[in-house]
Scaffold this active site. Sequence first.
Site, PDB file in Angstrom:
ATOM      1  N   SER A 177      50.579  48.221 -19.915  1.00  0.00           N
ATOM      2  CA  SER A 177      50.148  46.815 -19.875  1.00  0.00           C
ATOM      3  C   SER A 177      50.079  46.342 -18.426  1.00  0.00           C
ATOM      4  CB  SER A 177      51.160  45.955 -20.634  1.00  0.00           C
ATOM      5  OG  SER A 177      50.912  44.588 -20.405  1.00  0.00           O
ATOM      6  N   TYR A 188      59.981  42.356 -21.117  1.00  0.00           N
ATOM      7  CA  TYR A 188      58.866  43.188 -21.609  1.00  0.00           C
ATOM      8  C   TYR A 188      58.187  43.888 -20.423  1.00  0.00           C
ATOM      9  CZ  TYR A 188      54.158  44.137 -23.510  1.00  0.00           C
ATOM     10  OH  TYR A 188      52.963  44.730 -23.891  1.00  0.00           O
TER      11      TYR A 188
END
Length: 251
Positions: A144, A157
């Site tokens: 990501s 995250y």
Amino acid sequence: MKNAFGAPQSLLVLGGTSEIGLATARRLIARRTRTVWLAGRPSPALTAAAESLRVLGADVRTVPFDALDTESHEERLGKIFTEGDIDMVLLAFGVLGDQARDESDPVAAVRVAQTNYTGAVSAGLVCAGALQAQGHGSLVVLSSVAGERARRADFIYGSSKAGLDAFAQGLGDALYGTGVHVMVVRPGFVRSKMTAGRAEAPLATTPEAVASAIELGLRRRSETVWVPGALRMVMTAVRHTPRALFRLLPV
Ligand SMILES: NC(=O)c1ccc[n+]([C@@H]2O[C@H](COP(=O)([O-])OP(=O)(O)OC[C@H]3O[C@@H](n4cnc5c(N)ncnc54)[C@H](OP(=O)(O)O)[C@@H]3O)[C@@H](O)[C@H]2O)c1
């Protein structure tokens, strides 16, 4: 083996209900992928995901897989490879967590880290070993942009994705020249159930767009894919923004 379109004939999705994973499977089935394994936590959603691909003409099987249960990975995932070659493994599991809550709940924060990072290290190594043993195949890892630079808003995250991204890059280098290809995919904000109800970030995209970028990356044997592609330049600027300034930005 890949067919004349360069598409894999057999696909293993780790995180079998992932919207990005399923969009990728649909796209590859349209390019003649025949066998799809969906590995995931048993649920009605996993059963429905398998059925949604079966009606497209693929031979679809499900296998129980929990990223947190690393002790089981060797046996569970290893068994899949004994049934026949797998041309592509898509590592698509992950959790976003709830940053605000997780900051005051270290056990929940660790669950995010263990799912996204240590779970992926374990499953990634098992699959990489099996791909190497068969002598070919691609391991596609959904990283990501969040891993590129820690943001105040989602650093738990983000840090797990930074670890995953570094791991996948290193694994790709370790496997270079073996016939096994590792591709790191860095999407920005994707409209999926993971981000449902969250404010959209600029350059938001869809699972279908990620699937299309994955297909192109496979054909080119790319090592890194950004989705959308413009994020590559954006993140170069973000990476070099001084910290004192970055922490003031509303990102
Ligand atoms: N959506 C975005 O904006 C975005 C952006 C960049 C990267 N990504 C990454 O892309 C990947 C796929 O995301 P998505 O958008 O497709 O999200 P999604 O639809 O929510 O899929 C997440 C998947 O992870 C699985 N999962 C969660 N915990 C697991 C565990 N302990 N063991 C096994 N599977 C587990 C879920 O399975 P269950 O059905 O069992 O919950 C589901 O299949 C993730 O790694 C995500 O971090 C997403």
